[in-house]
Motif scaffolding. Structure first.
Motif, PDB file in Angstrom:
ATOM      1  N   GLU A  32       7.005  22.547   2.673  1.00 14.96           N
ATOM      2  CA  GLU A  32       7.443  21.638   1.606  1.00 14.96           C
ATOM      3  C   GLU A  32       8.573  20.734   2.088  1.00 14.96           C
ATOM      4  N   GLU A  33       9.521  21.303   2.818  1.00 12.77           N
ATOM      5  CA  GLU A  33      10.625  20.503   3.350  1.00 12.77           C
ATOM      6  C   GLU A  33      10.114  19.440   4.316  1.00 12.77           C
ATOM      7  N   THR A  34       9.182  19.830   5.179  1.00 10.01           N
ATOM      8  CA  THR A  34       8.604  18.886   6.135  1.00 10.01           C
ATOM      9  C   THR A  34       7.880  17.768   5.404  1.00 10.01           C
ATOM     10  N   CYS A  35       7.113  18.123   4.395  1.00  7.17           N
ATOM     11  CA  CYS A  35       6.373  17.107   3.636  1.00  7.17           C
ATOM     12  C   CYS A  35       7.331  16.167   2.918  1.00  7.17           C
ATOM     13  N   GLN A  36       8.402  16.695   2.364  1.00  7.59           N
ATOM     14  CA  GLN A  36       9.377  15.835   1.703  1.00  7.59           C
ATOM     15  C   GLN A  36       9.997  14.873   2.711  1.00  7.59           C
ATOM     16  N   ASN A  37      10.324  15.377   3.894  1.00  5.03           N
ATOM     17  CA  ASN A  37      10.875  14.515   4.938  1.00  5.03           C
ATOM     18  C   ASN A  37       9.865  13.441   5.354  1.00  5.03           C
ATOM     19  N   GLU A  38       8.595  13.845   5.450  1.00 10.16           N
ATOM     20  CA  GLU A  38       7.536  12.890   5.806  1.00 10.16           C
ATOM     21  C   GLU A  38       7.419  11.809   4.737  1.00 10.16           C
ATOM     22  N   GLU A  39       7.490  12.194   3.487  1.00 10.91           N
ATOM     23  CA  GLU A  39       7.395  11.223   2.404  1.00 10.91           C
ATOM     24  C   GLU A  39       8.562  10.253   2.448  1.00 10.91           C
ATOM     25  N   LEU A  40       9.760  10.787   2.694  1.00 13.05           N
ATOM     26  CA  LEU A  40      10.924   9.910   2.811  1.00 13.05           C
ATOM     27  C   LEU A  40      10.743   8.946   3.982  1.00 13.05           C
ATOM     28  N   GLY A  41      10.229   9.459   5.090  1.00 17.20           N
ATOM     29  CA  GLY A  41       9.974   8.614   6.263  1.00 17.20           C
ATOM     30  C   GLY A  41       8.938   7.562   5.952  1.00 17.20           C
ATOM     31  N   SER A  42       7.880   7.943   5.230  1.00 20.45           N
ATOM     32  CA  SER A  42       6.831   6.989   4.873  1.00 20.45           C
ATOM     33  C   SER A  42       7.382   5.903   3.971  1.00 20.45           C
ATOM     34  N   GLU A  43       8.219   6.275   3.014  1.00 25.61           N
ATOM     35  CA  GLU A  43       8.825   5.278   2.124  1.00 25.61           C
ATOM     36  C   GLU A  43       9.697   4.310   2.931  1.00 25.61           C
ATOM     37  N   TYR A  44      10.443   4.824   3.897  1.00 26.15           N
ATOM     38  CA  TYR A  44      11.295   3.983   4.743  1.00 26.15           C
ATOM     39  C   TYR A  44      10.451   3.022   5.560  1.00 26.15           C
ATOM     40  N   LEU A  45       9.372   3.552   6.174  1.00 20.19           N
ATOM     41  CA  LEU A  45       8.486   2.701   6.972  1.00 20.19           C
ATOM     42  C   LEU A  45       7.820   1.642   6.103  1.00 20.19           C
ATOM     43  N   GLU A  46       7.445   2.012   4.899  1.00 19.31           N
ATOM     44  CA  GLU A  46       6.842   1.044   3.989  1.00 19.31           C
ATOM     45  C   GLU A  46       7.836  -0.068   3.649  1.00 19.31           C
ATOM     46  N   ALA A  47       9.099   0.306   3.447  1.00 16.36           N
ATOM     47  CA  ALA A  47      10.139  -0.703   3.148  1.00 16.36           C
ATOM     48  C   ALA A  47      10.342  -1.631   4.341  1.00 16.36           C
ATOM     49  N   VAL A  48      10.328  -1.082   5.558  1.00 16.14           N
ATOM     50  CA  VAL A  48      10.475  -1.900   6.769  1.00 16.14           C
ATOM     51  C   VAL A  48       9.287  -2.835   6.899  1.00 16.14           C
ATOM     52  N   ARG A  49       8.083  -2.347   6.649  1.00 15.68           N
ATOM     53  CA  ARG A  49       6.868  -3.158   6.745  1.00 15.68           C
ATOM     54  C   ARG A  49       6.933  -4.308   5.740  1.00 15.68           C
ATOM     55  N   THR A  50       7.352  -4.003   4.539  1.00 12.91           N
ATOM     56  CA  THR A  50       7.482  -5.047   3.516  1.00 12.91           C
ATOM     57  C   THR A  50       8.502  -6.090   3.946  1.00 12.91           C
ATOM     58  N   LEU A  51       9.615  -5.655   4.521  1.00 13.30           N
ATOM     59  CA  LEU A  51      10.657  -6.572   4.989  1.00 13.30           C
ATOM     60  C   LEU A  51      10.121  -7.476   6.093  1.00 13.30           C
ATOM     61  N   VAL A  52       9.391  -6.868   7.043  1.00 15.84           N
ATOM     62  CA  VAL A  52       8.831  -7.643   8.154  1.00 15.84           C
ATOM     63  C   VAL A  52       7.831  -8.656   7.626  1.00 15.84           C
ATOM     64  N   LYS A  53       7.000  -8.274   6.693  1.00 12.94           N
ATOM     65  CA  LYS A  53       6.041  -9.211   6.115  1.00 12.94           C
ATOM     66  C   LYS A  53       6.755 -10.348   5.403  1.00 12.94           C
ATOM     67  N   SER A  54       7.798 -10.013   4.687  1.00 11.23           N
ATOM     68  CA  SER A  54       8.517 -11.063   3.961  1.00 11.23           C
ATOM     69  C   SER A  54       9.225 -12.014   4.914  1.00 11.23           C
ATOM     70  N   MET A  55       9.606 -11.519   6.088  1.00  9.72           N
ATOM     71  CA  MET A  55      10.275 -12.367   7.079  1.00  9.72           C
ATOM     72  C   MET A  55       9.257 -13.292   7.751  1.00  9.72           C
TER      73      MET A  55
END
Length: 105
Positions: free
Chosen positions: A80-103
């Motif tokens: 569960e801890e690993t999955c939560q960390n993965e989800e947080l990482g996925s959310e971060y990567l998604e935010a970076v991807r959105t930022l790169v697209k907007s740039m």
């Protein structure tokens, strides 16, 4: 004559005092009835011993099962801890991807 009568009575009662007919009959009855009772007692003792051994074995199985459940709980918590960390990482990567697209635009 009285002395002879008393002497006869003493002999008769003395013989009756030393008569073991009653004790012999009881001992014979006891010897007849005890073996089946002893056999039944032995069988019951053996049944109880087997039940005790089975109980000890079941207790060990329960302890092993308890240990396995404890390990499973630990692995589940770690997963569960690993999955939560993965989800947080996925959310971060998604935010970076959105930022790169907007740039790009």
């Amino acid at each position: 004559k009285s002395f002879l009568v008393i002497e006869d009575l003493v002999e008769e009662t003395g013989a009756a005092c030393h008569d073991t007919t009653c004790e012999d009959a009881v001992e014979e009855e006891r010897a007849t009835e005890m073996p089946p009772l002893n056999t039944e007692r032995s069988e019951r003792i053996e049944t109880v011993r087997k039940a005790q051994i089975d109980l000890v074995n079941e207790k060990q199985k329960l302890e092993d099962l308890g240990s396995a459940v404890s390990k499973l709980d630990q692995v589940t918590k770690e997963t569960e801890e690993t999955c939560q960390n993965e989800e947080l990482g996925s959310e971060y990567l998604e935010a970076v991807r959105t930022l790169v697209k907007s740039m790009k635009n």
